[in-house]
Motif scaffolding. Sequence first.
Motif, mmCIF file in Angstrom:
data_model
loop_
_atom_site.group_PDB
_atom_site.id
_atom_site.type_symbol
_atom_site.label_atom_id
_atom_site.label_comp_id
_atom_site.label_asym_id
_atom_site.label_seq_id
_atom_site.Cartn_x
_atom_site.Cartn_y
_atom_site.Cartn_z
ATOM 1 N N UNK A 40 48.828 -7.459 35.711
ATOM 2 C CA UNK A 40 47.961 -7.858 36.831
ATOM 3 C C UNK A 40 48.740 -8.200 38.091
ATOM 4 N N UNK A 41 49.890 -8.829 37.930
ATOM 5 C CA UNK A 41 50.613 -9.334 39.105
ATOM 6 C C UNK A 41 51.852 -8.535 39.452
ATOM 7 N N UNK A 42 52.057 -7.381 38.827
ATOM 8 C CA UNK A 42 53.238 -6.560 39.097
ATOM 9 C C UNK A 42 53.331 -6.171 40.568
ATOM 10 N N UNK A 43 52.222 -5.831 41.171
ATOM 11 C CA UNK A 43 52.221 -5.416 42.577
ATOM 12 C C UNK A 43 52.660 -6.543 43.506
ATOM 13 N N UNK A 44 52.535 -7.782 43.054
ATOM 14 C CA UNK A 44 52.962 -8.939 43.854
ATOM 15 C C UNK A 44 54.397 -9.345 43.553
ATOM 16 N N UNK A 45 55.079 -8.572 42.693
ATOM 17 C CA UNK A 45 56.457 -8.878 42.355
ATOM 18 C C UNK A 45 56.607 -9.986 41.327
ATOM 19 N N UNK A 46 55.516 -10.305 40.655
ATOM 20 C CA UNK A 46 55.541 -11.361 39.641
ATOM 21 C C UNK A 46 55.711 -10.725 38.269
ATOM 22 N N UNK A 47 56.602 -11.268 37.490
ATOM 23 C CA UNK A 47 56.783 -10.809 36.122
ATOM 24 C C UNK A 47 56.435 -11.932 35.158
ATOM 25 N N UNK A 48 56.091 -11.571 33.962
ATOM 26 C CA UNK A 48 55.789 -12.555 32.915
ATOM 27 C C UNK A 48 56.524 -12.121 31.651
ATOM 28 N N UNK A 49 57.090 -13.077 30.961
ATOM 29 C CA UNK A 49 57.842 -12.790 29.747
ATOM 30 C C UNK A 49 57.415 -13.728 28.629
#
Length: 79
Positions: A40-49
């Motif tokens: 969902x947030x890839x376009x905002x440069x946010x990653x989740x791990x």
Amino acid sequence: MYSPVVFDDINYASRPYVPLEAYGRSKTAIVLFAVEAGRRWAADGITANAVMPGGIRTPLQQHAFGDDVSGEARTVYDT
């Protein structure tokens, strides 16, 4: 793979509650959450791990395993 989330009965309302199985499914849910958050947030440069820190000796295991934990294992976790 071994603990799929059963979305139709997420709270174990219609099937027996198995503590270790529920624990595994909660870990699966965390991974799925991280995958979706990253998507969902890839376009905002946010990653989740989602990470697995390894085995940590705590008294928590007594709640997951109950009487199924051997005396030897219980001694390890009670220290």
